[in-house]
Enzyme design. Sequence first.
Site, short mmCIF file in Angstrom:
data_model
loop_
_atom_site.label_atom_id
_atom_site.label_comp_id
_atom_site.label_asym_id
_atom_site.label_seq_id
_atom_site.Cartn_x
_atom_site.Cartn_y
_atom_site.Cartn_z
N CYS A 103 -35.67 39.42 -55.62
CA CYS A 103 -34.63 39.18 -56.62
C CYS A 103 -34.35 37.69 -56.77
O CYS A 103 -35.20 36.95 -57.23
CB CYS A 103 -33.38 39.98 -56.25
N HIS A 197 -36.06 45.11 -55.00
CA HIS A 197 -35.54 45.00 -53.63
C HIS A 197 -36.21 46.00 -52.69
O HIS A 197 -35.64 47.05 -52.38
CB HIS A 197 -34.04 45.27 -53.62
N GLU A 199 -36.37 45.87 -49.64
CA GLU A 199 -35.66 45.87 -48.36
C GLU A 199 -34.45 46.79 -48.33
O GLU A 199 -33.93 47.13 -47.26
CB GLU A 199 -35.22 44.44 -48.00
#
Length: 291
Positions: A103, A197, A199
Amino acid sequence: MKFLVAESEPPEARDKRRESVGRSSGETFVDLLEALAPGSRIERVKPADADTPSIGSDTVAGYDAVFLTGSPLHAYEDTPEVRRQIAFMRAVFASGTPSFGSCAGLQMATVAAGGSVRSMGARREAGFARRIVPTAAGRDHPLLAGRPAAFDAPAIHTDEVETLPDGATLLATNRVTHVQAAEIRCGDGVFWGVQYHPELTLGEVAAALRRQADDLIEQGLARDEAAIEAIARPIDALDADTTRDDLAWQLGLDEQVIDARLRHTELRNFIDHLVRPTRRARGRDEHQRVG
């Protein structure tokens, strides 16, 4: 291995995120990296904060990899926080240490290397980026190894890369955001980044929707907070029980998002295909110098 997680969130954003999910974006990265690379030493730094000492390339060179988190900072704004973050990213490039960002991490790397970032205006990817498609270069690139011809991923952002810098390669795109994944080479450094994202947990996606409810309502994506909650609640429930096929169907999600191992694909690929080989090469070079 020794990792440095660069937490791009300003203090107030870190506090707000901890209130909603119990950890900052940097702490999310630390927890995941401990699982992906057991035994690694992981340190966190906050390069955008005013009280963080300047971090030079010599310091960064002491790490095997740098990870840049998401952030509400806008890379096109000339603020002290953004200037500090960009200066840090330039030090990362100068160090030659492999780096990864999601991001805002991709956006900061883009600007540091000479590209540009812009506001998305009224467009949004809120919750999930849909039908991400690797480019011809991306299909053969190790960052996306294992990803299918089209896939979804957690995403929530209001800015996007406008122009990639010289020395960059577009790796993935979709209908909403042209630059979904890229490799950026600048000086001695190599950066792999994604606009989405990999993660995040599903619970963190739900929490992000709640934190950004006002913006989503203002942009007409939801009529009120109850409508946001009607979307966030089943995402939370799916996070708690990933076998809920009914929720997966309602949300239009498949294993690329639901299965944590598949969701983390880019981070695992970065470690396996760039960090470990670079570490071995550095070790050989050091051995030759000593010898």
